[in-house]
Design a protein around this motif. Structure first.
Motif, short mmCIF file in Angstrom:
data_model
loop_
_atom_site.label_atom_id
_atom_site.label_comp_id
_atom_site.label_asym_id
_atom_site.label_seq_id
_atom_site.Cartn_x
_atom_site.Cartn_y
_atom_site.Cartn_z
N GLU A 155 0.84 -1.19 0.00
CA GLU A 155 0.00 0.00 0.00
C GLU A 155 0.88 1.24 0.00
O GLU A 155 1.78 1.39 0.84
N LEU A 156 0.63 2.13 -0.97
CA LEU A 156 1.31 3.42 -1.04
C LEU A 156 0.38 4.49 -0.51
O LEU A 156 -0.79 4.56 -0.92
N VAL A 157 0.86 5.32 0.40
CA VAL A 157 0.05 6.35 1.02
C VAL A 157 0.70 7.70 0.77
O VAL A 157 1.87 7.91 1.10
N LEU A 158 -0.05 8.61 0.15
CA LEU A 158 0.43 9.96 -0.14
C LEU A 158 0.01 10.90 0.99
O LEU A 158 -1.19 11.08 1.24
N GLU A 159 0.97 11.44 1.68
CA GLU A 159 0.70 12.39 2.77
C GLU A 159 0.71 13.81 2.20
O GLU A 159 1.41 14.08 1.22
N PRO A 160 -0.05 14.76 2.74
CA PRO A 160 -0.87 14.68 3.94
C PRO A 160 -2.32 14.27 3.68
O PRO A 160 -3.15 14.29 4.58
N TRP A 161 -2.65 13.90 2.42
CA TRP A 161 -4.05 13.59 2.10
C TRP A 161 -4.44 12.20 2.58
O TRP A 161 -5.63 11.87 2.56
N GLU A 162 -3.44 11.36 2.93
CA GLU A 162 -3.68 9.95 3.29
C GLU A 162 -4.36 9.21 2.14
O GLU A 162 -5.16 8.30 2.36
N LYS A 163 -4.00 9.60 0.91
CA LYS A 163 -4.50 8.92 -0.28
C LYS A 163 -3.81 7.56 -0.38
O LYS A 163 -2.59 7.46 -0.47
N ARG A 164 -4.60 6.49 -0.38
CA ARG A 164 -4.08 5.14 -0.33
C ARG A 164 -4.22 4.47 -1.70
O ARG A 164 -5.30 4.44 -2.27
N ILE A 165 -3.09 3.97 -2.22
CA ILE A 165 -3.07 3.25 -3.50
C ILE A 165 -2.61 1.84 -3.22
O ILE A 165 -1.47 1.62 -2.79
N VAL A 166 -3.47 0.87 -3.46
CA VAL A 166 -3.17 -0.53 -3.15
C VAL A 166 -2.67 -1.22 -4.42
O VAL A 166 -3.31 -1.15 -5.46
N LEU A 167 -1.52 -1.87 -4.32
CA LEU A 167 -0.94 -2.59 -5.45
C LEU A 167 -1.34 -4.06 -5.35
O LEU A 167 -0.69 -4.84 -4.65
N HIS A 168 -2.41 -4.43 -6.03
CA HIS A 168 -2.96 -5.78 -5.88
C HIS A 168 -2.18 -6.83 -6.67
O HIS A 168 -2.38 -8.02 -6.48
#
Length: 563
Positions: free
Chosen positions: A294-307
């Motif tokens: 899981e990649l999380v972009l701060e400060p938005w806490e945008k979560r990108i899951v690499l399935h």
């Protein structure tokens, strides 16, 4: 360090009978390196080398807004006020000058102030002005031309950015060429210009593209001949040291995390559409064995899951990296990308992004700092081998690469018969001196000399005196840690104690960087943190992070990192 390069003619792209020819002029001051072949996929090369160009010229250091018009208005107002003041004081000045034995030239003081202000203002604005108005001249001020290496299996280009924060390496397999000629293995600089970049954009798939590292220049170059030119480049110590720090970081064990093309697109698209105005700007990797990354972009806490692929590591951890805005350099590679991997060293430390494009691969190294300052250097210094490898071992390692310029770690160990810890420390030192590069995707080490002659630690620039003194204080057990506790809810940590009898207190962020500190020594009283923390604050941080109990044994250093 002064580097002398000599070229015959200029690199360029020119038309030939049935297509175009990319001709690169090599550095005639180095051993002969040449290669001639026809590219099978010119579009891939065009996009990859253009991304490499973006690395060379990238500079994300802070640039103030252009306020020249406002400053001119203020200057006019100041001049008007000065005229009024001068009229009021003219009589008094005339009376004072009449009493002097020798007359003062009229307007001397005003001219001196104006010329001094003009000179220093021009120096501050020179770099930005040249980059906007004369890119060709600005190119001449770049620290160093790109380096190209012709190896038995690949060609690879390397460069380092102007702001000392990004490293790029484009690898092209020899299978990407046909009809190879005049192959001479080795490493050299190549003449590079903005005009060459513009000509690269003309490469097309329907035209045959002939690639050439000019072999003729080595055969006919005469210093008085037309077209021969020599340049002396003064490499800034910080640029050279930062480049070698990135090389040394690549030689350490890194965690490999596969990233799908869709995942990379998600990160780049979000960064394109959003801009953080405040708060953390980290890219966080949440790694759990057997589960998608899981990649999380701060400060938005945008979560990108690499399935696509579960994480293959042995333990769960969270790693925060910096410099994510520089990932935009990879945007033009997305249509050609087949996949990517990122190699992580740890939180706040360099990371390396590798993008696969068939027979080509681009590695983008992000240092973790936008300017090569003390925060980045000290973090990497803590991972360096605790003991210096001896000269005999370094010569033995160099001899192992003579027969084969590409070896795995195990092959190096077998050829040298040295202990794994000694081999690891030696390869790290050779990488720091520009002799060896760790090819991360291939999992092997390659011999290539980044400079015409072997570098020394003296040429890389001296270590900061306060950093060296702080490390010595820890080794001498002069640190008494009295407090080590959380500070607030933002992940900060407070360390307090006495270092060699001096009271000190420091606050660290989650990545171990010093946010603020207090010390009673003269260095901190005079400079604060503007020129880096004093030796007492650095020693306190090292002790608080466990370095005070770290053994100086190479075996323990090897086990702690490689296992």
């Amino acid at each position: 360090m002064e580097l002398t390069v000599a070229y015959k003619g200029h690199s360029g792209v020119r038309r030939i009978l049935n297509g175009v020819e990319v001709s690169l002029a090599p550095n005639l001051r180095r051993d002969r390196v040449s290669f001639v072949g026809t590219l099978l996929q010119p579009l891939r090369f065009r996009e990859a080398v253009s991304a490499l160009h973006d690395v060379v010229v990238s500079d994300l250091r802070y640039k103030a807004r252009d306020k020249s018009a406002y400053q001119a208005h203020l200057a006019a107002e100041k001049e008007r006020a000065a005229t009024i003041r001068q009229g009021a004081s003219r009589a008094a000045r005339a009376e004072a000058k009449a009493r002097l034995p020798l007359p003062i030239p009229e307007g001397l003081e005003g001219r001196f102030r104006a010329l001094r202000s003009r000179y220093w203002g021009a120096r501050d604005k020179y770099s930005d002005h040249v980059s906007r108005t004369d890119p060709a001249l600005w190119r001449l001020l770049m620290p160093c031309d790109p380096v190209i290496t012709v190896a038995p299996d690949v060609l690879f280009f390397e460069c380092f950015s102007a702001d000392e924060s990004s490293y790029g390496c484009l690898t092209v397999e020899r299978g990407a060429f046909r009809a190879e000629e005049a192959v001479a293995l080795g490493t050299t600089n190549v003449d590079y210009s903005w005009g060459l970049y513009e000509q690269f954009q003309k490469l097309r798939s329907y035209r045959q593209t002939r690639f050439e590292i000019d072999p003729v220049g080595f055969e006919v170059h005469v210093e008085q001949e037309a077209g021969y030119r020599e340049e002396k480049i003064d490499l800034p110590p910080s640029w050279l040291r930062g480049f070698m720090q990135m090389q040394a970081a690549m030689s350490l064990p890194l965690r490999r995390v596969p990233v799908s093309r869709e995942g990379l697109y998600g990160v780049l698209a979000w960064l394109k559409l959003h801009r953080a105005k405040k708060g953390s700007r980290a890219l966080r990797f949440e790694l759990t064995p057997g589960r998608p990354v899981e990649l999380v972009l701060e400060p938005w806490e945008k979560r990108i899951v690499l399935h696509g692929t579960p994480y293959a590591g042995s333990r769960a951890e969270t790693i925060r990296t910096w410099g994510r805005d520089r990932l935009r350099l990879l945007a033009r590679l997305l249509p050609l990308a087949e996949g990517a991997e990122v190699y992580l060293l740890g939180s706040g430390l360099p990371s390396f992004w590798s993008v696969r494009m068939g027979e080509m691969r681009l590695v983008l190294g992000l240092s973790g700092w936008t300017a090569n300052d003390w925060t980045g250097g000290s973090a990497l210094d803590q991972l360096a081998p605790p003991a210096e490898p001896d000269t005999a071992l370094l010569r033995q390692l160099g001899a192992a690469f003579v027969a084969s310029p590409m070896l795995t770690f195990e092959q190096v160990r077998q050829r040298t018969k040295a202990a794994p810890a000694l081999v690891a420390a030696g390869l790290n030192r050779l990488a720091q001196l520009g002799q060896v590069i760790h090819d991360l995707p291939a999992g092997a080490y390659r011999w290539r000399q980044i400079m015409p002659s072997a570098l020394s630690t003296h040429e890389l620039g001296p270590e900061a005196p306060e950093t060296a003194a702080g490390r010595d204080l820890v080794k001498q057990r002069q640190v008494r840690l009295e407090r080590n506790e959380p500070s607030g809810a933002s992940g900060l940590r407070l360390l307090a104690g006495k270092v060699s009898g001096t009271a000190a207190e420091v606050v660290l962020d989650p990545d171990g960087r010093i946010v603020r500190g207090k010390c009673t020594c003269s260095h901190h009283h005079q400079f604060g943190l503007r020129r880096g923390p004093c030796r007492h604050l650095q020693a306190l941080r090292r002790a608080g992070q466990g370095e005070g109990v770290r053994s100086s044994s190479l075996d323990e250093w090897y086990r702690s990192l490689w296992n």
